[in-house]
Write a protein that holds these residues in place. Structure first.
Motif, PDB file in Angstrom:
ATOM      1  N   ARG A 150      -8.722  -7.326   4.639  1.00 40.42           N
ATOM      2  CA  ARG A 150      -8.635  -8.639   5.279  1.00 40.42           C
ATOM      3  C   ARG A 150      -7.227  -8.906   5.796  1.00 40.42           C
ATOM      4  O   ARG A 150      -7.037  -9.387   6.925  1.00 40.42           O
ATOM      5  N   LEU A 151      -6.225  -8.589   5.006  1.00 40.37           N
ATOM      6  CA  LEU A 151      -4.834  -8.772   5.430  1.00 40.37           C
ATOM      7  C   LEU A 151      -4.521  -7.907   6.648  1.00 40.37           C
ATOM      8  O   LEU A 151      -3.750  -8.305   7.531  1.00 40.37           O
ATOM      9  N   ARG A 152      -5.114  -6.717   6.701  1.00 35.58           N
ATOM     10  CA  ARG A 152      -4.917  -5.829   7.852  1.00 35.58           C
ATOM     11  C   ARG A 152      -5.570  -6.401   9.095  1.00 35.58           C
ATOM     12  O   ARG A 152      -4.943  -6.496  10.156  1.00 35.58           O
ATOM     13  N   LYS A 153      -6.815  -6.799   8.982  1.00 37.35           N
ATOM     14  CA  LYS A 153      -7.561  -7.246  10.147  1.00 37.35           C
ATOM     15  C   LYS A 153      -7.073  -8.592  10.672  1.00 37.35           C
ATOM     16  O   LYS A 153      -7.139  -8.866  11.876  1.00 37.35           O
ATOM     17  N   GLU A 154      -6.584  -9.439   9.769  1.00 37.28           N
ATOM     18  CA  GLU A 154      -6.056 -10.737  10.197  1.00 37.28           C
ATOM     19  C   GLU A 154      -4.634 -10.634  10.741  1.00 37.28           C
ATOM     20  O   GLU A 154      -4.125 -11.590  11.318  1.00 37.28           O
ATOM     21  N   GLY A 155      -4.003  -9.481  10.533  1.00 37.78           N
ATOM     22  CA  GLY A 155      -2.639  -9.292  11.014  1.00 37.78           C
ATOM     23  C   GLY A 155      -1.571  -9.843  10.093  1.00 37.78           C
ATOM     24  O   GLY A 155      -0.389  -9.891  10.463  1.00 37.78           O
ATOM     25  N   THR A 156      -1.943 -10.230   8.882  1.00 34.39           N
ATOM     26  CA  THR A 156      -0.963 -10.762   7.923  1.00 34.39           C
ATOM     27  C   THR A 156       0.040  -9.688   7.531  1.00 34.39           C
ATOM     28  O   THR A 156       1.235  -9.961   7.346  1.00 34.39           O
ATOM     29  N   ILE A 157      -0.444  -8.458   7.387  1.00 33.12           N
ATOM     30  CA  ILE A 157       0.446  -7.305   7.207  1.00 33.12           C
ATOM     31  C   ILE A 157       0.168  -6.385   8.392  1.00 33.12           C
ATOM     32  O   ILE A 157      -0.699  -5.510   8.337  1.00 33.12           O
ATOM     33  N   PRO A 158       0.883  -6.550   9.494  1.00 35.09           N
ATOM     34  CA  PRO A 158       0.494  -5.960  10.776  1.00 35.09           C
ATOM     35  C   PRO A 158       0.620  -4.445  10.867  1.00 35.09           C
ATOM     36  O   PRO A 158      -0.007  -3.834  11.735  1.00 35.09           O
ATOM     37  N   TYR A 159       1.385  -3.822  10.002  1.00 33.73           N
ATOM     38  CA  TYR A 159       1.612  -2.377  10.118  1.00 33.73           C
ATOM     39  C   TYR A 159       0.550  -1.552   9.393  1.00 33.73           C
ATOM     40  O   TYR A 159       0.575  -0.324   9.432  1.00 33.73           O
ATOM     41  N   LEU A 160      -0.388  -2.193   8.712  1.00 39.19           N
ATOM     42  CA  LEU A 160      -1.391  -1.455   7.956  1.00 39.19           C
ATOM     43  C   LEU A 160      -2.357  -0.718   8.869  1.00 39.19           C
ATOM     44  O   LEU A 160      -2.738  -1.220   9.931  1.00 39.19           O
ATOM     45  N   ARG A 161      -2.791   0.458   8.441  1.00 39.90           N
ATOM     46  CA  ARG A 161      -3.821   1.235   9.113  1.00 39.90           C
ATOM     47  C   ARG A 161      -5.055   1.305   8.205  1.00 39.90           C
ATOM     48  O   ARG A 161      -4.980   0.924   7.032  1.00 39.90           O
TER      49      ARG A 161
END
Length: 428
Positions: A150-161
């Protein structure tokens, strides 16, 4: 004397889970258009390539290419720098008709006498460690990865793959009660968001260390508080300040997913179920229609186990159901309460009563749990058990502008509607 127990989970972007999701997306498309479809689909993914194979008997025509690409895109593999993405990967299909030798053992003139699609034994399990009647280790492992996605898809942690794994170790006392979460391991794929100042080994090491420190800080400040909040005050004591947190232990995780590791359907069967706390018959779930008891009987075993525990017949239970191919009735039903039964019956007597009151023939299971619906994509990541039963709207597109829309009930095997009946069977 305390002891430690560990379970792991993998994210939707893990190569094996990519395969599970493709296989189940294919299954859902066949079932949406033809609920009587017989499907057994396996998927392989590697760098730049998807191979879909298996056996299908159906009146539906499914555009394999679009289903595969849409599934990969939804997961998050949508950039060329991942070296595996929805728009550019090659797709090979090797799907053929189901063997008539298998079909003759499944089809019957009377629907209720439908035979099992294969031999084998399936397990269900439940305990009182969490509100979802799941072992704490695997429950927390999956919760971590759902929140990370969820944090990845929402852009809260933008560098996640998309690719990630978690592992949770819990300390238990001698009464098998959780005392505290001992260790959390999180390995998460990421962009190379800090570049070395030069091409020297020292500069590269410093850049990698800076990325690792940043990821750890973000997970500590943004991810773990959300996980703790999900479990609430009742479980707050388990998340003390002494948790050992290991983040990307190798130091760097840029190349991941199918570009780094070939994936296969059905290779995460322990993460899919109970994290090693219960037995497993060895049969995978994804890509299989419910005539395959590998799937349907495992769901039924969980359904019975969860309701037994929720009815306080026992605080922990494992259920094994076994079948012979082509036979409707199971060849055995085994119950293990681990000495935690709250009724004056032996485990074999509990099994006898369950067999008397619940129909375990494959067709009956399909009908009871509504398994001929397109419900399986929801199961293909973050575990098949300990999930929320609910009703959702589904939408499936086919060639020539055909569209099928259905309202379906998912995770029916997680319902607690058998609790009154269990209490009547075992306490009255």
């Amino acid at each position: 004397m305390s002891y430690l127990f560990t379970s792991e989970a993998v994210s939707e972007g893990h190569p094996d889970k990519v395969c599970d999701q493709i296989s189940d997306a294919m299954l859902d498309h066949f079932l949406a258009a033809d609920p009587q479809s017989k499907v057994a689909i396996e998927t392989l993914v590697t760098r730049g390539l998807v191979v879909v194979s298996g056996e299908v008997r159906s009146e539906a025509y499914v555009d394999i290419d679009s289903v595969v690409r849409n599934t990969i895109r939804k997961i998050g593999y949508n950039k060329s720098e991942y070296q595996f993405d929805a728009d550019s990967c090659a797709i090979i299909s090797a799907i053929h008709d189901q063997s008539p030798d298998i079909n003759r053992g499944v089809q019957r003139d009377k629907l209720e006498e439908q035979g099992a699609g294969d031999q084998g034994m399936m397990f269900g399990y439940a305990c009182q460690e969490t509100p979802r009647y799941m072992p704490l280790t695997v429950d927390v492992s999956n919760t971590i990865l759902r929140q990370l996605a969820r944090l990845r898809k929402e852009g809260t942690i933008p560098y996640l793959r998309p690719d990630a794994k978690s592992q949770v170790t819990v300390e238990y006392n001698n009464n098998h009660t959780p005392l505290r979460i001992h260790t959390i391991v999180i390995s998460t794929q990421h962009d190379p968001f800090i570049l070395p100042k030069s091409n020297t080994p020292k500069a590269i090491e410093e850049a990698d260390k800076a990325m690792q420190d940043t990821i750890r800080k973000d997970l500590e400040e943004k991810l773990l508080p959300e996980v703790k909040a999900i479990y609430g005050k009742e479980y707050a004591h388990l998340f003390d300040n002494n948790i050992r947190l290991l983040v990307n232990p190798t130091g760097k995780f840029v190349l991941g997913g199918p570009a780094a590791d070939t994936g296969l359907t059905g290779r995460k069967i322990i993460a899919d179920t109970y994290g090693g706390r219960s037995g497993h018959g060895g049969g995978a779930f994804s890509g299989k229609d419910p005539s395959k008891v590998d799937r349907s009987a495992a769901y039924m075993a969980r359904y019975l186990a969860k309701n037994l525990v929720a009815a306080n017949v026992t605080t922990e239970v494992s259920i094994q159901i076994a079948y012979a191919i082509g036979e409707a009735q199971p060849v055995s039903l085994f119950i293990n309460t681990y000495g935690n039964s709250n009724v004056s019956l032996s485990d074999s007597q509990i099994a006898e009563r369950l067999a008397q009151h619940f129909d375990l023939r494959p067709y009956a299971i399909e009908q009871k749990l509504k398994l001929r619906n397109p419900i399986y994509s929801e199961t293909a990541s973050y575990g098949h058990f300990g999930r929320n039963n609910k009703t959702i709207d589904t939408h499936f597109e086919y060639n020539h502008a055909n569209v099928v829309e259905k309202e379906v009930e998912i995770f029916t095997w997680e319902k607690l509607d058998l609790v009154p009946e269990m209490k009547k069977i075992f306490f009255e």
